[in-house]
Write an enzyme that holds these catalytic residues in place. Structure first.
Site, PDB file in Angstrom:
ATOM      1  N   HIS A  72       0.823  -1.213   0.000  1.00  0.00           N
ATOM      2  CA  HIS A  72       0.000   0.000   0.000  1.00  0.00           C
ATOM      3  C   HIS A  72       0.858   1.264   0.000  1.00  0.00           C
ATOM      4  CE1 HIS A  72      -3.325  -2.659   0.793  1.00  0.00           C
ATOM      5  NE2 HIS A  72      -2.728  -3.107   1.888  1.00  0.00           N
ATOM      6  N   HIS A 105       5.923   6.924   6.268  1.00  0.00           N
ATOM      7  CA  HIS A 105       5.521   6.400   4.960  1.00  0.00           C
ATOM      8  C   HIS A 105       4.962   7.557   4.151  1.00  0.00           C
ATOM      9  CE1 HIS A 105       1.793   6.276   7.366  1.00  0.00           C
ATOM     10  NE2 HIS A 105       1.255   6.713   6.242  1.00  0.00           N
ATOM     11  N   HIS A 107       2.234   8.943   0.750  1.00  0.00           N
ATOM     12  CA  HIS A 107       1.092   8.760  -0.157  1.00  0.00           C
ATOM     13  C   HIS A 107       1.387   9.634  -1.371  1.00  0.00           C
ATOM     14  CE1 HIS A 107      -1.322   7.016   3.216  1.00  0.00           C
ATOM     15  NE2 HIS A 107      -0.545   7.819   3.932  1.00  0.00           N
ATOM     16  N   GLU A 117      -3.165  13.202   0.938  1.00  0.00           N
ATOM     17  CA  GLU A 117      -4.411  12.755   1.579  1.00  0.00           C
ATOM     18  C   GLU A 117      -5.188  13.971   2.060  1.00  0.00           C
ATOM     19  OE1 GLU A 117      -3.422   9.218   4.236  1.00  0.00           O
ATOM     20  OE2 GLU A 117      -4.548   8.488   2.477  1.00  0.00           O
ATOM     21  N   HIS A 130       3.954  10.980   6.102  1.00  0.00           N
ATOM     22  CA  HIS A 130       3.359  10.791   7.432  1.00  0.00           C
ATOM     23  C   HIS A 130       4.382  10.246   8.410  1.00  0.00           C
ATOM     24  CE1 HIS A 130      -0.982  10.609   5.701  1.00  0.00           C
ATOM     25  NE2 HIS A 130      -0.571  11.855   5.940  1.00  0.00           N
ATOM     26  N   THR A 212      -5.751   6.491   8.063  1.00  0.00           N
ATOM     27  CA  THR A 212      -6.363   6.681   6.741  1.00  0.00           C
ATOM     28  C   THR A 212      -6.422   5.387   5.941  1.00  0.00           C
ATOM     29  OG1 THR A 212      -4.270   7.257   5.673  1.00  0.00           O
ATOM     30  CG2 THR A 212      -5.517   9.074   6.697  1.00  0.00           C
TER      31      THR A 212
HETATM   32  C1  SG4 Z   1       0.018   2.996   5.620  1.00  0.00           C
HETATM   33  O1  SG4 Z   1      -0.683   1.862   5.125  1.00  0.00           O
HETATM   34  C2  SG4 Z   1       1.214   2.493   6.425  1.00  0.00           C
HETATM   35  O2  SG4 Z   1       1.808   1.478   5.732  1.00  0.00           O
HETATM   36  C3  SG4 Z   1       0.839   1.975   7.793  1.00  0.00           C
HETATM   37  O3  SG4 Z   1       2.061   1.796   8.525  1.00  0.00           O
HETATM   38  C4  SG4 Z   1      -0.010   3.005   8.496  1.00  0.00           C
HETATM   39  O4  SG4 Z   1      -0.412   2.510   9.763  1.00  0.00           O
HETATM   40  C5  SG4 Z   1      -1.230   3.301   7.672  1.00  0.00           C
HETATM   41  O5  SG4 Z   1      -0.835   3.818   6.416  1.00  0.00           O
HETATM   42  C6  SG4 Z   1      -2.116   4.352   8.310  1.00  0.00           C
HETATM   43  O6  SG4 Z   1      -1.337   5.454   8.712  1.00  0.00           O
HETATM   44  O7  SG4 Z   1      -0.754   7.742   8.966  1.00  0.00           O
HETATM   45  N1  SG4 Z   1      -1.904   7.099   6.849  1.00  0.00           N
HETATM   46  S1  SG4 Z   1      -1.799   6.899   8.413  1.00  0.00           S
HETATM   47  O8  SG4 Z   1      -3.097   7.092   9.006  1.00  0.00           O
HETATM   48  O9  SG4 Z   1       1.241   3.602  10.852  1.00  0.00           O
HETATM   49  C7  SG4 Z   1       0.253   2.905  10.865  1.00  0.00           C
HETATM   50  C8  SG4 Z   1       2.312   0.590   9.062  1.00  0.00           C
HETATM   51  O10 SG4 Z   1       1.551  -0.330   8.945  1.00  0.00           O
HETATM   52  C9  SG4 Z   1      -0.363   2.447  12.115  1.00  0.00           C
HETATM   53  C10 SG4 Z   1       3.590   0.511   9.788  1.00  0.00           C
HETATM   54 ZN    ZN Z   2      -0.379   7.805   5.880  1.00  0.00          ZN
END
Ligand code: SG4
Ligand code: ZN
Length: 270
Positions: A72, A105, A107, A117, A130, A212
């Site tokens: 993702h 990470h 987007h 986002e 993020h 998200t």
């Molecule tokens: C992305 O899928 C990341 O890979 C996730 O990171 C992340 O979840 C998720 O987005 C949601 O994060 O800041 N966009 S967000 O709301 O960081 C988390 C992992 O899975 C918990 C490490």
């Molecule tokens: Zn994110």
């Protein structure tokens, strides 16, 4: 996250950016809730608030990180042997507790007309970084994710400039080694946390929201910095080479803006 194997042998994900409206029906999902993220931020409808400044602790240089394509996005983690007393954390900025760095990470879009986002007055940026932190009073990241003030995510808009961003380049350098879902590698590059932040971190938006991605848990204190960082189109294109969990081009991995539903969006405008 639920995943299954299709007949062809590909591990197909239980959710994708092709149909975010369907996320609300996933088992255990909060994606249909009332405090969802991201949102379209309208500065003139926001409430100015005199938050203190952030302090970024240990936001220095890390000479090793782990990088993973999770189907993702690409996730960057500290190396497992990072000494406890060097782990980055944030305080201030109106946060009541100390929030420790977990991972970051991004987007991004298939082209630079979209990708972030959060939106500002319905306008997208080409990408959004993020930086995910968890509330240390809950002990572990996993425990923190069961509390409404469990995570503090810093959202950093990315805009396109002509020059390569030298501080962003380390994130790009190893991308070609994680092109496929579940690929991971060690990033042997110096990553400067401080220099991934916008130069001005004193202006930001603040609201209560969610992850998200599924399960969209409503556990995030969001900070969205008003000022973007700049990277080149060439640097963004490297991310557009990745493949997702369905072995398709990994682009447009942003969730559409969600309804504000009466929440107050605060604005520190200095
Ligand atoms: C992305 O899928 C990341 O890979 C996730 O990171 C992340 O979840 C998720 O987005 C949601 O994060 O800041 N966009 S967000 O709301 O960081 C988390 C992992 O899975 C918990 C490490
Ligand atoms: Zn994110």
């Amino acid at each position: 996250m639920f995943e299954h194997w299709s007949k062809s042998g590909w591990k197909s994900p239980s959710w994708s950016y092709k149909d975010p409206a369907a996320w609300a029906s996933l088992p255990g999902s909060f994606c249909g809730g009332d405090q969802q993220s991201p949102i379209d931020i309208v500065p003139k409808s926001s409430v100015t608030k005199a938050y203190p400044k952030f302090t970024f602790h240990n936001y220095g240089n890390f000479d090793k990180m782990k990088i993973m394509n999770n189907g993702h996005t690409v996730v960057y983690n500290l190396a497992a042997n990072t000494p406890a007393d060097r782990i980055p954390y944030i305080t201030g900025g109106g946060l009541n507790d100390k929030y420790q760095f977990h991972s970051f990470h991004l987007h991004w879009g298939s082209d630079s007309s979209k990708g972030s986002e959060h939106l500002i007055k319905s306008k997208s940026y080409p990408a959004e970084l993020h930086m995910v932190h968890y509330n240390t009073k809950y002990g572990t990241f996993e425990d923190a994710t069961t509390h409404s003030d469990g995570l503090a995510v810093l959202g950093i808009f990315i805009k396109v400039g002509l020059a390569d961003n030298e501080f962003f380049q380390p994130l790009v350098d190893e991308i070609s080694n994680v092109l496929l879902n579940q690929d991971e590698t060690t990033l042997n590059r110096i990553v400067s946390f401080q220099n991934l932040l916008p130069q001005k971190t004193t202006s930001f938006f603040r609201y209560s929201g969610s992850l998200t991605t599924p399960n969209c848990n409503e556990i995030v204190i969001w900070t969205v910095f008003e000022n973007p960082i700049k990277v080149s189109e060439r640097q963004l294109n490297m991310f557009r080479n990745l493949n997702d969990a369905a072995n398709q081009q990994l682009v447009n991995n942003y969730r559409p803006a969600q309804q504000v539903k009466g929440r107050i969006i605060y604005y520190r405008r200095y």
